[in-house]
Scaffold this motif. Structure first.
Motif, PDB file in Angstrom:
ATOM      1  N   ASP A   1     -13.707   9.603  -5.284  1.00  0.00           N
ATOM      2  CA  ASP A   1     -14.659  10.874  -4.877  1.00  0.00           C
ATOM      3  C   ASP A   1     -13.944  11.912  -5.582  1.00  0.00           C
ATOM      4  O   ASP A   1     -12.650  12.220  -5.643  1.00  0.00           O
ATOM      5  CB  ASP A   1     -14.390  10.917  -3.354  1.00  0.00           C
ATOM      6  N   ALA A   2     -14.545  13.052  -6.054  1.00  0.00           N
ATOM      7  CA  ALA A   2     -14.341  13.995  -6.938  1.00  0.00           C
ATOM      8  C   ALA A   2     -13.525  14.930  -6.261  1.00  0.00           C
ATOM      9  O   ALA A   2     -12.682  15.815  -6.773  1.00  0.00           O
ATOM     10  CB  ALA A   2     -15.606  14.540  -7.565  1.00  0.00           C
ATOM     11  N   GLY A   3     -13.588  15.188  -4.801  1.00  0.00           N
ATOM     12  CA  GLY A   3     -12.860  15.906  -4.056  1.00  0.00           C
ATOM     13  C   GLY A   3     -11.527  15.488  -3.674  1.00  0.00           C
ATOM     14  O   GLY A   3     -10.918  16.384  -3.035  1.00  0.00           O
ATOM     15  N   ILE A   4     -11.023  14.284  -4.189  1.00  0.00           N
ATOM     16  CA  ILE A   4      -9.832  13.720  -3.623  1.00  0.00           C
ATOM     17  C   ILE A   4      -9.328  13.105  -4.511  1.00  0.00           C
ATOM     18  O   ILE A   4     -10.092  12.043  -5.244  1.00  0.00           O
ATOM     19  CB  ILE A   4      -9.913  13.177  -2.204  1.00  0.00           C
ATOM     20  N   THR A   5      -8.068  13.163  -5.142  1.00  0.00           N
ATOM     21  CA  THR A   5      -7.324  12.297  -6.034  1.00  0.00           C
ATOM     22  C   THR A   5      -6.344  11.914  -5.844  1.00  0.00           C
ATOM     23  O   THR A   5      -5.279  12.875  -5.192  1.00  0.00           O
ATOM     24  CB  THR A   5      -7.411  13.237  -7.584  1.00  0.00           C
ATOM     25  N   GLN A   6      -5.747  10.785  -6.031  1.00  0.00           N
ATOM     26  CA  GLN A   6      -4.505  10.312  -5.888  1.00  0.00           C
ATOM     27  C   GLN A   6      -3.570   9.877  -7.221  1.00  0.00           C
ATOM     28  O   GLN A   6      -4.348   9.558  -8.035  1.00  0.00           O
ATOM     29  CB  GLN A   6      -4.389   9.036  -5.137  1.00  0.00           C
ATOM     30  N   SER A   7      -2.460  10.140  -7.248  1.00  0.00           N
ATOM     31  CA  SER A   7      -1.488   9.829  -8.469  1.00  0.00           C
ATOM     32  C   SER A   7      -0.368   9.272  -8.153  1.00  0.00           C
ATOM     33  O   SER A   7       0.338   9.660  -7.054  1.00  0.00           O
ATOM     34  CB  SER A   7      -1.500  10.942  -9.306  1.00  0.00           C
ATOM     35  N   PRO A   8       0.269   8.361  -8.816  1.00  0.00           N
ATOM     36  CA  PRO A   8      -0.447   7.599  -9.745  1.00  0.00           C
ATOM     37  C   PRO A   8      -1.417   6.715  -9.146  1.00  0.00           C
ATOM     38  O   PRO A   8      -1.453   6.381  -8.207  1.00  0.00           O
ATOM     39  CB  PRO A   8       0.913   6.943 -10.572  1.00  0.00           C
ATOM     40  N   ARG A   9      -2.129   6.088 -10.150  1.00  0.00           N
ATOM     41  CA  ARG A   9      -2.972   5.160  -9.868  1.00  0.00           C
ATOM     42  C   ARG A   9      -2.500   3.684  -9.495  1.00  0.00           C
ATOM     43  O   ARG A   9      -2.935   2.818  -8.748  1.00  0.00           O
ATOM     44  CB  ARG A   9      -4.231   4.689 -10.668  1.00  0.00           C
ATOM     45  N   HIS A  10      -1.426   3.461 -10.477  1.00  0.00           N
ATOM     46  CA  HIS A  10      -0.867   2.202 -10.422  1.00  0.00           C
ATOM     47  C   HIS A  10       0.775   2.546 -10.526  1.00  0.00           C
ATOM     48  O   HIS A  10       1.097   3.433 -11.441  1.00  0.00           O
ATOM     49  CB  HIS A  10      -1.213   1.262 -11.737  1.00  0.00           C
ATOM     50  N   LYS A  11       1.672   1.862  -9.974  1.00  0.00           N
ATOM     51  CA  LYS A  11       3.069   1.920 -10.395  1.00  0.00           C
ATOM     52  C   LYS A  11       3.829   0.868  -9.951  1.00  0.00           C
ATOM     53  O   LYS A  11       3.548   0.147  -8.877  1.00  0.00           O
ATOM     54  CB  LYS A  11       3.866   3.401  -9.484  1.00  0.00           C
ATOM     55  N   VAL A  12       4.853   0.427 -10.746  1.00  0.00           N
ATOM     56  CA  VAL A  12       5.733  -0.590 -10.696  1.00  0.00           C
ATOM     57  C   VAL A  12       7.252   0.040 -10.369  1.00  0.00           C
ATOM     58  O   VAL A  12       7.351   1.082 -11.153  1.00  0.00           O
ATOM     59  CB  VAL A  12       5.682  -1.801 -11.688  1.00  0.00           C
ATOM     60  N   THR A  13       7.812  -0.330  -9.445  1.00  0.00           N
ATOM     61  CA  THR A  13       9.063   0.231  -9.075  1.00  0.00           C
ATOM     62  C   THR A  13      10.228  -0.491  -8.572  1.00  0.00           C
ATOM     63  O   THR A  13       9.661  -1.859  -8.303  1.00  0.00           O
ATOM     64  CB  THR A  13       9.109   1.454  -8.346  1.00  0.00           C
ATOM     65  N   GLU A  14      11.053  -0.213  -8.968  1.00  0.00           N
ATOM     66  CA  GLU A  14      12.498  -1.261  -8.460  1.00  0.00           C
ATOM     67  C   GLU A  14      12.929  -0.954  -7.188  1.00  0.00           C
ATOM     68  O   GLU A  14      13.030  -0.040  -6.551  1.00  0.00           O
ATOM     69  CB  GLU A  14      13.542  -0.974  -9.444  1.00  0.00           C
ATOM     70  N   THR A  15      13.279  -2.287  -6.531  1.00  0.00           N
ATOM     71  CA  THR A  15      13.648  -1.987  -4.918  1.00  0.00           C
ATOM     72  C   THR A  15      14.900  -1.110  -4.886  1.00  0.00           C
ATOM     73  O   THR A  15      15.936  -1.074  -5.891  1.00  0.00           O
ATOM     74  CB  THR A  15      14.325  -3.407  -4.521  1.00  0.00           C
ATOM     75  N   GLY A  16      14.916  -0.076  -3.849  1.00  0.00           N
ATOM     76  CA  GLY A  16      15.920   0.689  -3.809  1.00  0.00           C
ATOM     77  C   GLY A  16      15.653   2.237  -4.332  1.00  0.00           C
ATOM     78  O   GLY A  16      16.347   3.191  -4.068  1.00  0.00           O
ATOM     79  N   THR A  17      14.731   2.177  -5.389  1.00  0.00           N
ATOM     80  CA  THR A  17      14.349   3.589  -5.749  1.00  0.00           C
ATOM     81  C   THR A  17      13.547   4.392  -5.069  1.00  0.00           C
ATOM     82  O   THR A  17      12.630   3.677  -4.317  1.00  0.00           O
ATOM     83  CB  THR A  17      13.774   3.374  -7.273  1.00  0.00           C
ATOM     84  N   GLU A  27     -11.310  20.142  -1.270  1.00  0.00           N
ATOM     85  CA  GLU A  27     -12.361  20.455  -0.123  1.00  0.00           C
ATOM     86  C   GLU A  27     -11.864  21.529   0.574  1.00  0.00           C
ATOM     87  O   GLU A  27     -12.720  21.571   1.617  1.00  0.00           O
ATOM     88  CB  GLU A  27     -12.722  19.095   0.240  1.00  0.00           C
ATOM     89  N   ASN A  28     -10.458  21.817   0.835  1.00  0.00           N
ATOM     90  CA  ASN A  28      -9.895  22.679   1.619  1.00  0.00           C
ATOM     91  C   ASN A  28      -9.818  22.274   2.883  1.00  0.00           C
ATOM     92  O   ASN A  28     -10.214  22.893   3.914  1.00  0.00           O
ATOM     93  CB  ASN A  28     -10.650  24.256   1.655  1.00  0.00           C
ATOM     94  N   HIS A  29      -9.929  21.014   3.206  1.00  0.00           N
ATOM     95  CA  HIS A  29      -9.840  20.401   4.475  1.00  0.00           C
ATOM     96  C   HIS A  29      -8.560  20.250   5.149  1.00  0.00           C
ATOM     97  O   HIS A  29      -7.555  20.120   4.456  1.00  0.00           O
ATOM     98  CB  HIS A  29     -10.355  18.651   4.554  1.00  0.00           C
ATOM     99  N   ARG A  30      -8.417  20.367   6.380  1.00  0.00           N
ATOM    100  CA  ARG A  30      -7.250  20.756   7.315  1.00  0.00           C
ATOM    101  C   ARG A  30      -6.488  19.383   7.402  1.00  0.00           C
ATOM    102  O   ARG A  30      -5.323  19.189   7.310  1.00  0.00           O
ATOM    103  CB  ARG A  30      -7.514  21.416   8.476  1.00  0.00           C
ATOM    104  N   TYR A  31      -7.247  18.332   7.660  1.00  0.00           N
ATOM    105  CA  TYR A  31      -6.618  16.960   8.175  1.00  0.00           C
ATOM    106  C   TYR A  31      -6.547  16.017   6.791  1.00  0.00           C
ATOM    107  O   TYR A  31      -7.652  15.844   6.244  1.00  0.00           O
ATOM    108  CB  TYR A  31      -7.379  16.236   9.028  1.00  0.00           C
ATOM    109  N   MET A  32      -5.391  15.549   6.769  1.00  0.00           N
ATOM    110  CA  MET A  32      -5.170  14.797   5.746  1.00  0.00           C
ATOM    111  C   MET A  32      -4.421  13.211   6.241  1.00  0.00           C
ATOM    112  O   MET A  32      -3.429  13.687   7.107  1.00  0.00           O
ATOM    113  CB  MET A  32      -4.169  15.146   4.602  1.00  0.00           C
ATOM    114  N   TYR A  33      -4.498  12.184   5.586  1.00  0.00           N
ATOM    115  CA  TYR A  33      -4.092  11.022   6.051  1.00  0.00           C
ATOM    116  C   TYR A  33      -3.435  10.213   5.077  1.00  0.00           C
ATOM    117  O   TYR A  33      -4.143  10.054   3.982  1.00  0.00           O
ATOM    118  CB  TYR A  33      -5.092  10.200   6.987  1.00  0.00           C
TER     119      TYR A  33
END
Lengths: 114, 116
Positions: A1-17, A27-33
């Protein structure tokens, strides 16, 4: 959806980092989850925010922290990633407290902890 | 606390056949109910919602759902499915009596596969 973006789309990380996922809304919405999606479990709520600097825990908050310094950004941090936190993470926003219009979801972040 | 059970984890159906995806929720008090669809590698999109009033709710893409308070169910139906309906479907509930932000509780999801 154009009004909400997440980054990164993919990530691989090591245990403990440490890992930080970002959710940005225009959208200037008050509530986020933040939810995590795992096979057989559907979506489970990690943390949510009801305004700038106002956050609370969901049902699976252990190992996660959040911050919201601006209306548009909601950050999810894994302080020390573990393999059990391998999942797809979704951010959602809602205009009203009653969420009668449901939530609008981002496209997700696929996180792999090795 | 509210909970949602989706009775089928996978539903295979032939194209143009009818389909019903089952959802039961835990409480008999007033609730808000939602169905979401998730296409591969995408986020969730709202299909339809029930807040109050008529127990038959119509949504996008030809889907409808029926609220049954006595059976605490909110089953999703479509009379004739298409290949493009292949996706995962989630039922969700919120409790309007709760003070503060309304949190959606989701079911485990049902993977709908349409076969030609």
């Amino acid at each position: 959806d154009a009004g909400i973006t997440q980054s990164p789309r993919h990530k691989v990380t090591e245990t403990g980092t440490p890992v930080t996922l970002r959710c940005h809304q225009t959208e200037n919405h008050r509530y986020m989850y933040w939810y995590r999606q795992d096979p057989g479990h559907g979506l489970r709520l990690i943390h949510y925010s009801y305004g700038v600097k106002d956050t609370d825990k969901g049902e699976v908050s252990d190992g996660y922290s959040v911050s919201r310094s601006k209306t548009e950004d909601f950050l999810l941090t894994l302080e020390s990633a573990t393999s059990s936190q391998t999942s797809v993470y979704f951010c959602a926003i809602s205009e009203s407290m009653t969420a009668i219009d449901g939530y609008t979801f981002g496209s997700g972040t696929r996180l792999t902890v090795v | 606390a509210q909970s949602v059970t989706q009775l089928d984890s996978q539903v295979p159906v032939f194209e143009e056949a009818p389909v019903e995806l089952r959802c039961n929720y835990s409480s008999s008090v007033s609730v808000y109910l939602f169905w979401y669809v998730q296409y591969p590698n995408q986020g969730l999109q709202l299909l339809l919602k029930y807040l109050s009033g008529s127990t038959l709710v119509k949504g996008i893409n030809g889907f409808e759902a029926e609220f049954n308070k006595s059976q605490t169910s909110f089953h999703l139906r479509k009379p004739s499915v298409h290949i493009s309906d292949t996706a995962e479907y989630f039922c969700a509930v919120s409790d309007p009596r709760v003070q503060g932000a309304q949190k959606l509780v989701f079911g485990q999801g049902t993977r709908l596969t349409i076969n030609p």
